[in-house]
Design a protein around this motif. Sequence first.
Motif, PDB file in Angstrom:
ATOM      1  N   SER A  17       0.832  -1.209   0.000  1.00  0.00           N
ATOM      2  CA  SER A  17       0.000   0.000   0.000  1.00  0.00           C
ATOM      3  C   SER A  17       0.859   1.248   0.000  1.00  0.00           C
ATOM      4  N   ARG A  19       0.036   5.761   0.263  1.00  0.00           N
ATOM      5  CA  ARG A  19      -0.929   6.860   0.348  1.00  0.00           C
ATOM      6  C   ARG A  19      -0.283   8.097  -0.252  1.00  0.00           C
ATOM      7  N   ARG A  67      -9.641  -1.127  -4.725  1.00  0.00           N
ATOM      8  CA  ARG A  67      -8.243  -1.070  -4.257  1.00  0.00           C
ATOM      9  C   ARG A  67      -7.816   0.353  -3.920  1.00  0.00           C
ATOM     10  N   GLN A  82      -5.458   6.749  -1.468  1.00  0.00           N
ATOM     11  CA  GLN A  82      -5.029   5.555  -0.745  1.00  0.00           C
ATOM     12  C   GLN A  82      -5.013   4.402  -1.724  1.00  0.00           C
ATOM     13  N   ASN A  84      -4.226   0.440  -2.182  1.00  0.00           N
ATOM     14  CA  ASN A  84      -4.018  -0.859  -1.540  1.00  0.00           C
ATOM     15  C   ASN A  84      -3.927  -1.941  -2.597  1.00  0.00           C
ATOM     16  N   LYS A  85      -3.392  -3.086  -2.204  1.00  0.00           N
ATOM     17  CA  LYS A  85      -3.276  -4.235  -3.103  1.00  0.00           C
ATOM     18  C   LYS A  85      -2.628  -3.822  -4.430  1.00  0.00           C
TER      19      LYS A  85
END
Length: 125
Positions: A17, A19, A67, A82, A84-85
């Motif tokens: 991840s 951000r 995601r 953000q 993720n994955k």
Amino acid sequence: QVQLVESGGGLVQAGGSLRLPCAASGRTFSIYATAWFRQALGKEREFVAGIHWSGRSTYNVDSVKGRFTISRDNAKNMVFLQMNKLKPEDTARYYCAADPRIGSNFTPDHEYELWGQGTQVTVSS
């Protein structure tokens, strides 16, 4: 005049991840629709996610749905992505863009007046 500065990019392994913050200067940023675009090496720039100036509505491209999440904090003049994955195909330079004239049609990049310098995201397999 609003200026945009992205940060938070880097090298991450697949599945990880990141951000990405986009910091805006200027008192009127809260009325600007904002979006994230990305451009991979040798490819055209593509829309990733957009958010209404109020934060009430967002839109993500299909390839990142589930995601990536876009959000904003108008009190702090910040927009966030953000991620993720993460996948290797997410590798690109990510740009923050903003414009006060955009309502909910976030995707056309030529509609955005303001752009940041971008931040590089590299996802290793």
